[in-house]
Design a protein around this motif. Structure first.
Motif, PDB file in Angstrom:
ATOM      1  N   GLY A   1       0.814  -1.215   0.000  1.00 61.29           N
ATOM      2  CA  GLY A   1       0.000   0.000   0.000  1.00 61.29           C
ATOM      3  C   GLY A   1       0.842   1.257   0.000  1.00 61.29           C
ATOM      4  O   GLY A   1       0.543   2.223  -0.707  1.00 61.29           O
ATOM      5  N   VAL A   2       1.923   1.269   0.781  1.00 59.93           N
ATOM      6  CA  VAL A   2       2.814   2.429   0.808  1.00 59.93           C
ATOM      7  C   VAL A   2       3.510   2.581  -0.537  1.00 59.93           C
ATOM      8  O   VAL A   2       3.723   3.697  -1.017  1.00 59.93           O
ATOM      9  N   ASN A   3       3.842   1.471  -1.182  1.00 58.46           N
ATOM     10  CA  ASN A   3       4.506   1.539  -2.485  1.00 58.46           C
ATOM     11  C   ASN A   3       3.582   2.031  -3.598  1.00 58.46           C
ATOM     12  O   ASN A   3       4.056   2.408  -4.666  1.00 58.46           O
ATOM     13  N   THR A   4       2.262   2.039  -3.372  1.00 54.47           N
ATOM     14  CA  THR A   4       1.346   2.545  -4.404  1.00 54.47           C
ATOM     15  C   THR A   4       1.336   4.071  -4.477  1.00 54.47           C
ATOM     16  O   THR A   4       0.909   4.629  -5.476  1.00 54.47           O
ATOM     17  N   VAL A   5       1.804   4.720  -3.404  1.00 54.41           N
ATOM     18  CA  VAL A   5       1.846   6.186  -3.392  1.00 54.41           C
ATOM     19  C   VAL A   5       3.041   6.625  -4.241  1.00 54.41           C
ATOM     20  O   VAL A   5       4.159   6.159  -4.031  1.00 54.41           O
ATOM     21  N   PRO A   6       2.797   7.508  -5.209  1.00 60.31           N
ATOM     22  CA  PRO A   6       3.906   7.951  -6.061  1.00 60.31           C
ATOM     23  C   PRO A   6       5.030   8.604  -5.251  1.00 60.31           C
ATOM     24  O   PRO A   6       4.781   9.315  -4.268  1.00 60.31           O
ATOM     25  N   VAL A   7       6.268   8.359  -5.656  1.00 62.01           N
ATOM     26  CA  VAL A   7       7.430   8.895  -4.956  1.00 62.01           C
ATOM     27  C   VAL A   7       7.413  10.423  -4.968  1.00 62.01           C
ATOM     28  O   VAL A   7       7.860  11.067  -4.014  1.00 62.01           O
ATOM     29  N   GLY A   8       6.873  11.008  -6.006  1.00 60.61           N
ATOM     30  CA  GLY A   8       6.809  12.458  -6.118  1.00 60.61           C
ATOM     31  C   GLY A   8       6.035  13.116  -4.985  1.00 60.61           C
ATOM     32  O   GLY A   8       6.314  14.257  -4.617  1.00 60.61           O
TER      33      GLY A   8
ATOM     34  N   ALA B   1       6.639  16.751  -0.419  1.00 60.35           N
ATOM     35  CA  ALA B   1       6.459  17.044   1.004  1.00 60.35           C
ATOM     36  C   ALA B   1       7.801  17.349   1.656  1.00 60.35           C
ATOM     37  O   ALA B   1       7.904  18.253   2.496  1.00 60.35           O
ATOM     38  N   ARG B   2       8.838  16.616   1.293  1.00 59.55           N
ATOM     39  CA  ARG B   2      10.173  16.890   1.845  1.00 59.55           C
ATOM     40  C   ARG B   2      10.682  18.248   1.359  1.00 59.55           C
ATOM     41  O   ARG B   2      11.381  18.948   2.082  1.00 59.55           O
ATOM     42  N   ALA B   3      10.317  18.609   0.119  1.00 56.09           N
ATOM     43  CA  ALA B   3      10.778  19.877  -0.441  1.00 56.09           C
ATOM     44  C   ALA B   3      10.191  21.081   0.290  1.00 56.09           C
ATOM     45  O   ALA B   3      10.832  22.134   0.364  1.00 56.09           O
ATOM     46  N   ILE B   4       9.005  20.930   0.865  1.00 59.86           N
ATOM     47  CA  ILE B   4       8.423  22.055   1.603  1.00 59.86           C
ATOM     48  C   ILE B   4       8.819  22.033   3.081  1.00 59.86           C
ATOM     49  O   ILE B   4       8.319  22.832   3.866  1.00 59.86           O
ATOM     50  N   GLY B   5       9.705  21.103   3.448  1.00 58.62           N
ATOM     51  CA  GLY B   5      10.277  21.113   4.789  1.00 58.62           C
ATOM     52  C   GLY B   5       9.643  20.191   5.804  1.00 58.62           C
ATOM     53  O   GLY B   5       9.910  20.323   6.998  1.00 58.62           O
TER      54      GLY B   5
ATOM     55  N   PHE C   1      10.340  13.383   8.177  1.00 61.83           N
ATOM     56  CA  PHE C   1       9.947  12.054   7.711  1.00 61.83           C
ATOM     57  C   PHE C   1       8.632  11.616   8.358  1.00 61.83           C
ATOM     58  O   PHE C   1       7.744  11.077   7.695  1.00 61.83           O
ATOM     59  N   GLY C   2       8.503  11.852   9.660  1.00 62.03           N
ATOM     60  CA  GLY C   2       7.262  11.485  10.353  1.00 62.03           C
ATOM     61  C   GLY C   2       6.056  12.227   9.819  1.00 62.03           C
ATOM     62  O   GLY C   2       4.975  11.653   9.671  1.00 62.03           O
ATOM     63  N   GLN C   3       6.224  13.500   9.525  1.00 62.78           N
ATOM     64  CA  GLN C   3       5.119  14.281   8.965  1.00 62.78           C
ATOM     65  C   GLN C   3       4.771  13.810   7.562  1.00 62.78           C
ATOM     66  O   GLN C   3       3.591  13.749   7.199  1.00 62.78           O
TER      67      GLN C   3
ATOM     68  N   ILE D   1       0.985  12.650   4.459  1.00 63.60           N
ATOM     69  CA  ILE D   1       0.956  12.525   3.011  1.00 63.60           C
ATOM     70  C   ILE D   1       0.825  11.073   2.556  1.00 63.60           C
ATOM     71  O   ILE D   1      -0.118  10.714   1.852  1.00 63.60           O
ATOM     72  N   VAL D   2       1.755  10.223   2.966  1.00 61.95           N
ATOM     73  CA  VAL D   2       1.849   8.877   2.398  1.00 61.95           C
ATOM     74  C   VAL D   2       0.773   7.939   2.952  1.00 61.95           C
ATOM     75  O   VAL D   2       0.029   7.313   2.184  1.00 61.95           O
TER      76      VAL D   2
END
Length: 146
Positions: free
Chosen positions: A63-70, A75-79, A82-84, A89-90
């Motif tokens: 299920g986690v792998n179905t979420v696109p990596v983008g 989400a990481r790009a906006i700061g 990992f937990g958030q 998001i994921v």
């Protein structure tokens, strides 16, 4: 974490490729030889839990792998940490694809309780008949009323 990933991979692949009857056999006859036995019902719950946890882990991983990596990268790009990223998001997106196969795993768990009957543990499907023979309903026996 490569070490945790390796341990998880070995555990999942090893237990998923082991027949459930063999897992029950270990918990019924091997475990009591190693440590004091808490009782066959508890051992059956442990066996079913250890066996079913591997299937649950695979369903969640898929299920986690179905979420696109983008999505995670944005989400990481906006700061976000990992937990958030995971909680906001994921995982909410992964839940949609996890629910149907998770229901199949839970149905298989219910069916696997019949294997416990071979080891003198009451199967989940027979609980109602077991209680009705004694003049009780499941709700009255759970509430502690006679």
């Amino acid at each position: 974490m490569p070490i945790a990933r390796g341990v998880g991979t070995v555990y999942v692949n090893m237990v998923r490729n082991t027949p459930l009857t063999l897992v029950f056999f270990f918990f019924a006859f091997g475990y009591p030889q190693l440590l004091p036995s808490p009782g066959f019902t508890v051992l059956a719950i442990w066996a079913l839990g250890i066996y079913t946890a591997t299937y649950v882990a695979e369903v969640v991983r898929a299920g986690v792998n179905t979420v696109p990596v983008g999505q995670a990268e944005a989400a990481r790009a906006i700061g976000l940490t990992f937990g958030q990223v995971m909680s906001l998001i994921v995982l909410p997106q992964a839940v949609r694809s996890v629910v149907p196969p998770m229901m199949s795993v839970l149905i298989a768990l219910l069916k696997n309780t019949t294997v416990a009957a071979g080891f003198s543990v009451l199967e989940l499907g027979a609980v109602r008949a077991y209680l009705s023979e004694r003049g009780r309903t499941p709700s009255s026996s759970c509430s502690g009323l006679p």
